[in-house]
Enzyme design. Structure first.
Site, PDB file in Angstrom:
ATOM      1  N   ASN A   1       3.586  -4.547   6.880  1.00 41.00           N
ATOM      2  CA  ASN A   1       3.626  -5.406   8.075  1.00 41.00           C
ATOM      3  C   ASN A   1       2.753  -6.635   7.807  1.00 41.00           C
ATOM      4  O   ASN A   1       1.640  -6.506   7.318  1.00 41.00           O
ATOM      5  CB  ASN A   1       3.142  -4.642   9.307  1.00 41.00           C
ATOM      6  N   LYS A  16      -1.208  -6.814  -4.945  1.00 44.03           N
ATOM      7  CA  LYS A  16      -0.039  -5.930  -4.967  1.00 44.03           C
ATOM      8  C   LYS A  16       0.612  -5.943  -3.592  1.00 44.03           C
ATOM      9  O   LYS A  16       0.019  -5.493  -2.606  1.00 44.03           O
ATOM     10  CB  LYS A  16      -0.431  -4.494  -5.330  1.00 44.03           C
ATOM     11  N   GLY A  57      -3.101   2.594   5.326  1.00 41.95           N
ATOM     12  CA  GLY A  57      -3.448   3.785   6.093  1.00 41.95           C
ATOM     13  C   GLY A  57      -4.647   4.536   5.517  1.00 41.95           C
ATOM     14  O   GLY A  57      -4.987   4.371   4.340  1.00 41.95           O
ATOM     15  N   GLU A  95      -9.349  -2.026   5.394  1.00 41.10           N
ATOM     16  CA  GLU A  95      -8.851  -2.315   6.750  1.00 41.10           C
ATOM     17  C   GLU A  95      -7.758  -1.304   7.044  1.00 41.10           C
ATOM     18  O   GLU A  95      -6.663  -1.397   6.487  1.00 41.10           O
ATOM     19  CB  GLU A  95      -8.266  -3.735   6.808  1.00 41.10           C
ATOM     20  N   LEU A  96      -8.047  -0.341   7.898  1.00 42.08           N
ATOM     21  CA  LEU A  96      -7.113   0.782   8.054  1.00 42.08           C
ATOM     22  C   LEU A  96      -6.483   0.800   9.445  1.00 42.08           C
ATOM     23  O   LEU A  96      -6.441  -0.210  10.117  1.00 42.08           O
ATOM     24  CB  LEU A  96      -7.848   2.077   7.734  1.00 42.08           C
ATOM     25  N   CYS A 117      -1.758  -2.934  13.330  1.00 40.91           N
ATOM     26  CA  CYS A 117      -2.923  -2.053  13.219  1.00 40.91           C
ATOM     27  C   CYS A 117      -3.749  -2.064  14.495  1.00 40.91           C
ATOM     28  O   CYS A 117      -4.392  -1.080  14.825  1.00 40.91           O
ATOM     29  CB  CYS A 117      -3.783  -2.477  12.036  1.00 40.91           C
ATOM     30  N   GLU A 141      -1.907   7.809  14.946  1.00 38.26           N
ATOM     31  CA  GLU A 141      -1.337   6.459  14.896  1.00 38.26           C
ATOM     32  C   GLU A 141       0.162   6.577  14.605  1.00 38.26           C
ATOM     33  O   GLU A 141       0.554   7.209  13.629  1.00 38.26           O
ATOM     34  CB  GLU A 141      -2.005   5.641  13.782  1.00 38.26           C
TER      35      GLU A 141
HETATM   36  P1  NAD Z   1       0.074   2.655   3.180  1.00 39.79           P
HETATM   37  O1  NAD Z   1      -1.350   3.041   3.173  1.00 39.79           O
HETATM   38  O2  NAD Z   1       1.114   3.676   2.990  1.00 39.79           O
HETATM   39  O3  NAD Z   1       0.372   1.534   2.074  1.00 39.79           O
HETATM   40  C1  NAD Z   1      -0.409   0.368   1.972  1.00 39.79           C
HETATM   41  C2  NAD Z   1      -0.362  -0.152   0.548  1.00 39.79           C
HETATM   42  O4  NAD Z   1      -0.999   0.785  -0.307  1.00 39.79           O
HETATM   43  C3  NAD Z   1       1.031  -0.370  -0.010  1.00 39.79           C
HETATM   44  O5  NAD Z   1       1.035  -1.567  -0.786  1.00 39.79           O
HETATM   45  C4  NAD Z   1       1.216   0.835  -0.936  1.00 39.79           C
HETATM   46  O6  NAD Z   1       2.103   0.612  -1.996  1.00 39.79           O
HETATM   47  C5  NAD Z   1      -0.192   1.015  -1.453  1.00 39.79           C
HETATM   48  N1  NAD Z   1      -0.471   2.341  -2.003  1.00 39.79           N
HETATM   49  C6  NAD Z   1       0.160   3.512  -1.736  1.00 39.79           C
HETATM   50  N2  NAD Z   1      -0.421   4.515  -2.434  1.00 39.79           N
HETATM   51  C7  NAD Z   1      -1.423   3.965  -3.153  1.00 39.79           C
HETATM   52  C8  NAD Z   1      -2.391   4.488  -4.070  1.00 39.79           C
HETATM   53  N3  NAD Z   1      -2.439   5.777  -4.381  1.00 39.79           N
HETATM   54  N4  NAD Z   1      -3.287   3.636  -4.600  1.00 39.79           N
HETATM   55  C9  NAD Z   1      -3.281   2.331  -4.276  1.00 39.79           C
HETATM   56  N5  NAD Z   1      -2.375   1.778  -3.434  1.00 39.79           N
HETATM   57  C10 NAD Z   1      -1.457   2.586  -2.869  1.00 39.79           C
HETATM   58  O7  NAD Z   1       0.257   1.894   4.564  1.00 39.79           O
HETATM   59  P2  NAD Z   1       1.613   1.382   5.218  1.00 39.79           P
HETATM   60  O8  NAD Z   1       2.332   2.533   5.792  1.00 39.79           O
HETATM   61  O9  NAD Z   1       2.311   0.466   4.274  1.00 39.79           O
HETATM   62  O10 NAD Z   1       1.009   0.469   6.399  1.00 39.79           O
HETATM   63  C11 NAD Z   1       0.672   0.972   7.621  1.00 39.79           C
HETATM   64  C12 NAD Z   1      -0.815   1.217   7.743  1.00 39.79           C
HETATM   65  O11 NAD Z   1      -1.557   0.013   7.507  1.00 39.79           O
HETATM   66  C13 NAD Z   1      -1.184   1.640   9.129  1.00 39.79           C
HETATM   67  O12 NAD Z   1      -2.113   2.699   9.107  1.00 39.79           O
HETATM   68  C14 NAD Z   1      -1.808   0.385   9.717  1.00 39.79           C
HETATM   69  O13 NAD Z   1      -2.662   0.601  10.810  1.00 39.79           O
HETATM   70  C15 NAD Z   1      -2.517  -0.171   8.548  1.00 39.79           C
HETATM   71  N6  NAD Z   1      -2.837  -1.590   8.759  1.00 39.79           N
HETATM   72  C16 NAD Z   1      -4.150  -1.950   8.946  1.00 39.79           C
HETATM   73  C17 NAD Z   1      -4.469  -3.286   9.198  1.00 39.79           C
HETATM   74  C18 NAD Z   1      -5.896  -3.731   9.414  1.00 39.79           C
HETATM   75  O14 NAD Z   1      -6.178  -4.912   9.213  1.00 39.79           O
HETATM   76  N7  NAD Z   1      -6.816  -2.883   9.825  1.00 39.79           N
HETATM   77  C19 NAD Z   1      -3.451  -4.236   9.248  1.00 39.79           C
HETATM   78  C20 NAD Z   1      -2.138  -3.822   9.062  1.00 39.79           C
HETATM   79  C21 NAD Z   1      -1.847  -2.489   8.813  1.00 39.79           C
END
Ligand code: NAD
Length: 487
Positions: free
Chosen positions: A150, A173, A226, A247-248, A281, A379
């Site tokens: 997102n 990435k 996440g 930032e989760l 988020c 969430e």
């Molecule tokens: P995700 O954690 O599944 O993926 C995020 C990124 O991490 C992707 O680029 C993914 O390819 C990468 N990734 C996956 N496994 C990995 C690993 N083992 N090592 C390193 N990188 C890896 O999250 P998502 O489902 O794409 O996004 C949704 C989450 O992001 C929600 O929890 C949301 O709240 C959070 N989010 C937080 C903020 C913030 O600023 N706090 C903003 C936007 C989204």
């Protein structure tokens, strides 16, 4: 089909693999996108490490770095319509939002362009008469930036802007879901004139992410995503001992007191949970409302939810587009079903929209009888609002803080003293009072607990990409006295 390549060491190239990106509005493939393996990641990090030391970048003044960022900002602004088109196509996020958000992304680059030559060291009034001691603020090194699907352009700007202003180099990435706008943005980085290797952009899944985060030449990992992925990343950082900023997710409370302007609160709640189809988020996904006005608020929210225009994301009138992936839609459905089973009462929505695409309608659940239902505690990252009533301020605070997340919160009241008490009492990185979902490059952004650590935005974020070097310079020409005594 459109094609998207990686950008490594100043060159556009195919990755070790590729995949077909799906259009979330139709579920059909629309682009072929490169997919990085560990080898691609290694080359990108090595390029960034070389560029970090190379005079073309390391020898630039801070003002010159700022000028490159200003140029990038202008290019982002000029290309905003095309970047918005790509983000809408690849993620399903509505064009109304991507157009506005990407135009604002340029402001983030401008803010950090202006900050580049304001990252100052310090001179210390040291307690030794023959010494000058000062602190140099130096860039930390290669930054591994990882973003979720997102708002990829926005979430990368809050990393790239401060990291480049500080003089770092970056391997970014993109998420394997919806990476097209970031891979297209690489062309603007190239056009702006950053030396090769300063910014490298690729996409890939968990394997590429793992290779990047444990790479020995990475000094700082800036992650948005996440909490479960964050745990992997923290473990990976045990290999290189890189600094991490995380930032989760969130389960943010949106609190409405009986004295609030209810129309305004309802509108802000709609923005807080249905905008971006809830894939935000900071989504205010827990609506905590004083019992005296609960029915009035529910009526307003139900009417608003049922009046939302669901449709093609590229149509300007659309208010809710599809979710980014079918995986996300199915997960939301599982949690909604489990919540109804746990005693939550469905007010509206609750079933995927029939037909093509990954559409899910605005959904409201009254959870007053089931405050522990999964929709209240987990969430969802979708357009699902859980409503819980409360009697008084004490109960409102207890409910607001009954979560391990701590990202955002909203308080709606006309009582100034109460607003201040709530601001003090809420455990969250952001409190919005009588507003919601406002952001700015000037204001730090982030949370604590399961919502992460560190802040993006503001000067603090730029300092986070620096390290302090302490310099001692002896001003006396006398021979050094007793070498066996520490001075
Ligand atoms: P995700 O954690 O599944 O993926 C995020 C990124 O991490 C992707 O680029 C993914 O390819 C990468 N990734 C996956 N496994 C990995 C690993 N083992 N090592 C390193 N990188 C890896 O999250 P998502 O489902 O794409 O996004 C949704 C989450 O992001 C929600 O929890 C949301 O709240 C959070 N989010 C937080 C903020 C913030 O600023 N706090 C903003 C936007 C989204």
């Amino acid at each position: 089909m459109e094609r998207f390549q990686h950008y490594i060491d100043g060159r556009f190239e195919d990755g070790a693999g590729s995949f077909e990106s799906l259009d979330p509005a139709t579920g059909q493939p629309w682009a072929v996108t490169s997919m990085a393996d560990a080898g691609d990641v290694d080359r990108a990090v090595r390029a960034a490490a070389r560029a970090f030391r190379a005079p073309e970048w390391a020898g630039l003044t801070a003002s010159a770095r700022g000028k490159l960022l200003f140029r990038l900002a202008d290019l982002v602004q000029q290309s905003a319509p095309e970047l918005a088109r790509l983000e809408t196509r690849d993620t399903g996020k509505i064009i109304r939002e991507t157009s506005a958000q990407i135009a604002y992304v340029a402001e983030y680059y401008r803010y950090y362009a202006g900050l580049a030559d304001k990252i100052e060291g310090a001179h210390l009034p040291i307690d030794k008469p023959d010494m000058e001691v000062w602190l140099r603020r130096e860039p930390v090194g290669v930054v591994a930036a990882i973003v979720p699907w997102n708002s990829q352009l926005f979430l990368s700007a809050v990393k790239l802007g401060p990291a480049l202003a500080a003089g770092c180099t970056v391997v970014l990435k993109a998420s394997e879901d919806g990476p097209a706008p970031l891979l297209a943005f690489a062309k603007l980085v190239d056009q702006a004139g950053f030396p090769p290797g300063v910014v490298n952009i690729l996409t890939g899944g968990p394997d590429a992410g793992q290779a990047l985060t444990e790479h020995p030449q990475v000094a700082h990992i800036a992650f948005t995503g996440g909490p479960e992925t964050a745990r992997h990343i923290v473990r990976a950082s045990a290999v290189n001992l890189a600094k991490t900023s995380l930032e989760l997710g969130g389960k943010s409370p949106f609190i409405v007191f009986a004295d609030a302007d209810l129309d305004s609160a309802a509108n802000a709640q709609v923005a807080g949970i249905f905008a971006a189809t809830g894939q935000s988020c900071v989504a205010g996904s827990r609506h905590l409302v004083q019992h005296a006005v609960k029915d009035q608020m529910l009526a307003r929210l139900k009417a608003a939810a049922e009046g939302v225009r669901i449709g093609a994301p590229e149509a300007m009138e659309t208010e809710i587009g599809p979710l980014c992936t079918s995986r996300q839609r199915d997960r939301i459905q599982r949690i909604v079903d489990a919540s109804v089973q746990a005693g939550a009462r469905l007010i509206t929505g609750g079933k995927p929209v029939e037909g093509a695409g990954f559409y899910y309608p605005p959904t409201i659940l009254d959870c007053s009888g089931a405050p522990d239902a999964p929709c209240v505690t987990e969430e969802l990252f979708g357009p699902v609002l859980s409503v819980v009533g409360f009697d008084d301020e004490t109960e409102a605070l207890a409910l607001a803080n009954a979560t391990n997340y701590g990202l955002a919160s909203g308080v709606f009241t006309r009582d100034l003293s109460r607003a201040h008490r709530m601001i003090r009492g809420i455990h969250a990185g952001i409190v919005w009072v009588n507003t919601y979902r406002a952001v700015s490059p000037i204001a730090p952004f982030g949370g604590h607990g399961l919502s992460g650590q560190g802040r993006e935005g503001g000067m603090a974020a730029a300092l986070d990409y620096t390290t302090v070097k302490t310099v001692w310079l002896r001003t006396s020409d006398d021979p050094i006295p007793d070498p066996f005594v520490m001075r």
